[in-house]
Design an enzyme around this catalytic site. Structure first.
Site, mmCIF file in Angstrom:
data_model
loop_
_atom_site.group_PDB
_atom_site.id
_atom_site.type_symbol
_atom_site.label_atom_id
_atom_site.label_comp_id
_atom_site.label_asym_id
_atom_site.label_seq_id
_atom_site.Cartn_x
_atom_site.Cartn_y
_atom_site.Cartn_z
ATOM 1 N N GLU A 241 0.943 -1.306 0.073
ATOM 2 C CA GLU A 241 -0.569 0.127 -0.346
ATOM 3 C C GLU A 241 0.982 0.943 0.419
ATOM 4 O OE1 GLU A 241 -3.368 -0.267 -0.066
ATOM 5 O OE2 GLU A 241 -3.711 -2.059 0.133
ATOM 6 N N CYS A 275 -2.022 9.124 2.108
ATOM 7 C CA CYS A 275 -1.241 8.674 1.113
ATOM 8 C C CYS A 275 -2.469 8.950 -0.530
ATOM 9 C CB CYS A 275 -0.843 6.916 0.794
ATOM 10 S SG CYS A 275 -2.992 6.898 1.308
HETATM 11 P P1 NAD Z 1 8.853 4.622 5.049
HETATM 12 O O1 NAD Z 1 8.053 3.710 3.573
HETATM 13 O O2 NAD Z 1 9.752 5.112 4.754
HETATM 14 O O3 NAD Z 1 8.530 4.136 6.889
HETATM 15 C C1 NAD Z 1 6.723 2.779 6.073
HETATM 16 C C2 NAD Z 1 7.606 1.636 7.258
HETATM 17 O O4 NAD Z 1 8.231 1.007 7.042
HETATM 18 C C3 NAD Z 1 8.519 1.715 8.674
HETATM 19 O O5 NAD Z 1 7.846 1.083 9.807
HETATM 20 C C4 NAD Z 1 9.616 1.635 8.359
HETATM 21 O O6 NAD Z 1 10.446 2.151 9.103
HETATM 22 C C5 NAD Z 1 9.476 0.479 7.597
HETATM 23 N N1 NAD Z 1 10.493 0.023 7.123
HETATM 24 C C6 NAD Z 1 11.133 1.342 5.082
HETATM 25 N N2 NAD Z 1 11.811 0.509 4.666
HETATM 26 C C7 NAD Z 1 11.672 -0.853 5.352
HETATM 27 C C8 NAD Z 1 13.229 -2.240 4.453
HETATM 28 N N3 NAD Z 1 13.287 -1.727 3.677
HETATM 29 N N4 NAD Z 1 12.668 -3.387 5.007
HETATM 30 C C9 NAD Z 1 11.689 -3.642 5.860
HETATM 31 N N5 NAD Z 1 10.839 -2.086 6.515
HETATM 32 C C10 NAD Z 1 11.121 -1.177 6.254
HETATM 33 O O7 NAD Z 1 7.627 5.717 4.688
HETATM 34 P P2 NAD Z 1 6.756 6.196 5.612
HETATM 35 O O8 NAD Z 1 7.294 7.471 5.391
HETATM 36 O O9 NAD Z 1 6.078 6.187 7.456
HETATM 37 O O10 NAD Z 1 5.103 7.000 5.122
HETATM 38 C C11 NAD Z 1 4.600 7.692 4.009
HETATM 39 C C12 NAD Z 1 4.338 6.816 3.235
HETATM 40 O O11 NAD Z 1 3.487 5.954 3.344
HETATM 41 C C13 NAD Z 1 3.513 8.120 1.617
HETATM 42 O O12 NAD Z 1 4.681 7.475 0.305
HETATM 43 C C14 NAD Z 1 2.130 7.436 1.855
HETATM 44 O O13 NAD Z 1 1.908 8.340 0.690
HETATM 45 C C15 NAD Z 1 2.347 6.113 1.790
HETATM 46 N N6 NAD Z 1 0.941 6.327 2.641
HETATM 47 C C16 NAD Z 1 -0.091 4.474 2.066
HETATM 48 C C17 NAD Z 1 -1.003 4.237 2.493
HETATM 49 C C18 NAD Z 1 -1.263 3.070 1.695
HETATM 50 O O14 NAD Z 1 -2.358 3.199 2.299
HETATM 51 N N7 NAD Z 1 -1.765 2.804 0.091
HETATM 52 C C19 NAD Z 1 -1.392 4.935 3.206
HETATM 53 C C20 NAD Z 1 -0.571 5.379 4.250
HETATM 54 C C21 NAD Z 1 0.926 5.974 3.439
#
Ligand code: NAD
Length: 525
Positions: A241, A275
């Site tokens: 997502e 998002c």
């Molecule tokens: P992020 O990708 O930086 O982090 C999200 C999570 O993933 C965190 O818990 C982080 O620690 C973990 N993570 C990051 N890299 C990883 C890896 N290589 N392996 C395992 N875990 C890892 O995202 P963010 O900054 O927390 O969130 C913002 C983003 O999320 C935006 O792009 C937003 O659009 C998206 N988002 C999408 C939805 C949806 O339902 N489509 C909903 C909310 C947010």
């Protein structure tokens, strides 16, 4: 792979209040042994959960619902402290969707997950066909910081109802440390069903190396790609997502004040850190100037607050602060790039101090050379682009690598429906914004670089299930006519059977039955 997990890069990190800057607590990252213990417990939890009926699982989840409802103010406070969002947004978009999802599944999950009878073709006469929906195992749920409660609890609850134990890794920016454990304990919910592991990216990677039955990830496109690549090594199924750059298409026959208010809320709620927030407002040329004027006035009328003073108790605050410093820097860089290339900023655009309170911003005159045109802007910024006709509106809406959500605004419902069908995206609200995700019965997910898979609604339960096909035949002394030996006569009859069964109708039925009779002679064992 347990035991080969890479150790965390830093042993601990601080969690701060993004509004005041105060350090709330320090989190110690888990070590490899901790993670192995979590998985071992999750496997035990899974054995218990898979043996429970769906009704029994729902009873357990119902306890969480009651506890969350009774303690909603405490939970809201925790969310506000770590995200900086207005109190009402924590209530409306974190607590309510969680409770509503549980309620939806309380009414529907038994029906969605019960064994399903399927038709069996004539050529397989006498047999029965079914589908069983079975749990997968311990699943890993990795969540972002923008809706830390909702975007953890929604997939967690769905996974549990489908019979999977859960290992949850919240974002390091908003871990809400201890909250889910407190809810489980207070509710009397079995603690081995959900375990929360606190840590950053390296901990997330180490958790994947333990090979959960599925990785459900919500977050950025870059992290989604890395997680899918890592999961591919073990062939772990992933649901992603990811981000969006959602278009809002406004035709000139709409009641403009409602569309303007929709754009205002859809673009600015959660300080634009959604998002599915409205990012690209595509407006029919005859009304574009009026739309910009009205939206600018509406933005300037919002109740915002600068500075570092705690706003947690202010129930009439419209716009909170941004949660992550690095996102403020990204938004500022996008705006600087856009302005340097000729974009017009109608309001907002600059912080008045060094706080995370970024002002709601309206930008026009944007073009594809600017990052703001195509990259996700995770802040309270909307752009307006005019279009001349329906074909151009669809072309602009589809211009970009994301396809998460969209909205279409027109008094002509047929036109709105046509445009909704032609936008390549996972969700479309017509004459509303961010509305599809307000309905727990509707599946949610993206297309293109916005990810893959669907959760919520019936699809959410199926996403956490092994869909098992069952075909039941009777014990008998006969064998199937298609089994060995192959003969020339059998070849002719099978060929005729194919033609008859494809013909269909009464004629085909009678021919199939006649050939079936002739094939009987090949069934002696
Ligand atoms: P992020 O990708 O930086 O982090 C999200 C999570 O993933 C965190 O818990 C982080 O620690 C973990 N993570 C990051 N890299 C990883 C890896 N290589 N392996 C395992 N875990 C890892 O995202 P963010 O900054 O927390 O969130 C913002 C983003 O999320 C935006 O792009 C937003 O659009 C998206 N988002 C999408 C939805 C949806 O339902 N489509 C909903 C909310 C947010």
């Amino acid at each position: 792979m347990a035991g080969t997990a890479s150790p965390p890069i830093s042993p601990s990190f601080e969690v701060t209040n993004p509004r005041t800057g105060a350090v709330l607590y320090t989190v110690d990252e888990p070590g490899p042994d901790d993670l192995a213990a979590v998985y071992s417990r999750a496997r035990k939890g899974f054995e218990r959960l898979r043996a429970m009926t769906i009704a029994e699982r729902l009873r357990e989840v119902g306890k969480l619902k009651t506890y969350i409802q009774e303690h909603k103010e405490t939970i809201v406070q925790r969310i506000v402290d770590e995200t900086g969002k207005p109190r009402i947004e924590a209530l409306m978009t974190e607590i309510f969707p969680t409770l509503d999802l549980i309620q939806y599944y309380e009414k529907s999950a038994v029906k969605i997950l019960r064994d399903q009878k399927m038709p069996t073709p004539l050529v397989m006469m006498g047999k029965k066909s079914k589908i069983y929906y079975e749990p997968l195992g311990p699943v890993l749920i990795i969540s972002p910081w923008n809706y830390p409660f909702n975007l953890s609890m929604t997939p967690i609850i769905t996974a549990i109802i489908a019979g999977n134990s859960v290992i949850a890794k919240p974002s390091e920016h908003t871990p809400l440390r201890g909250l889910i454990e407190e809810i489980m304990e207070g509710a009397g919910f079995p603690s081995e069903f959900i375990q929360v592991v606190y840590g950053a990216k390296e901990t997330g990677k180490a958790l994947i190396d333990h090979q959960p039955a599925k990785v459900f990830f919500t977050g950025s496109e870059a992290a989604g790609r890395a997680i899918m690549t890592q999961s591919a090594q073990y062939l772990i199924p992933v649901e992603l997502e990811l981000g969006g750059k959602d278009p809002m298409v406004v035709f000139d026959d709409v009641t403009l004040p409602r569309a303007v208010q929709g754009a205002l809320w859809g673009g600015i709620t959660n300080c634009g850190q959604t998002c599915t927030s409205v990012e690209r407002i595509l407006v029919h040329a005859p009304v574009v100037d009026a739309f910009i004027d009205q939206l600018k006035t509406a933005i300037e009328g919002l109740n915002t607050r600068d500075g570092h003073e705690d706003t947690a108790q202010d129930k009439s605050l419209d716009v909170g602060c941004m949660t992550a410093d690095f996102q403020v820097a990204k938004v500022e860089a996008q705006l600087a790039d856009a302005v340097a290339k000729g974009a017009v900023v109608h309001c907002g655009g600059k912080r008045s101090d060094d706080s995370n309170a970024f002002p709601p911003t309206l930008v026009s005159n944007v073009d594809p050379s600017m990052d703001i045109y195509s990259e996700e802007t995770f802040g309270p910024v909307v752009t307006v682009v005019p279009f001349t006709d329906e074909a151009e509106a669809v072309k602009l809406a589809n211009d970009g690598r994301y396809g998460l959500s969209a909205s279409v605004w027109s008094a002509d419902e047929e036109r709105a429906d046509r445009v909704a069908r032609n936008i390549v995206t996972g969700n479309v609200s017509i004459n509303n914004v961010l509305a599809t995700q307000g309905n727990s019965a509707l599946p949610f997910g993206g297309t293109k670089s916005s990810g893959m898979g669907r959760y919520k609604g019936p699809h959410g339960l199926y996403a956490f299930s092994n869909v098992k096909s069952i075909l039941i035949d009777k014990n008998s002394d006969k064998k199937e006519p298609i089994w060995y030996p192959y003969t020339e006569e059998k070849y002719g009859l099978i060929s005729a059977l194919i033609d008859a069964s494809i013909q269909g109708g009464l004629g085909g039925f009678l021919k199939t039955a006649k050939i079936g009779k002739k094939l009987e002679k090949f069934t002696k064992t």
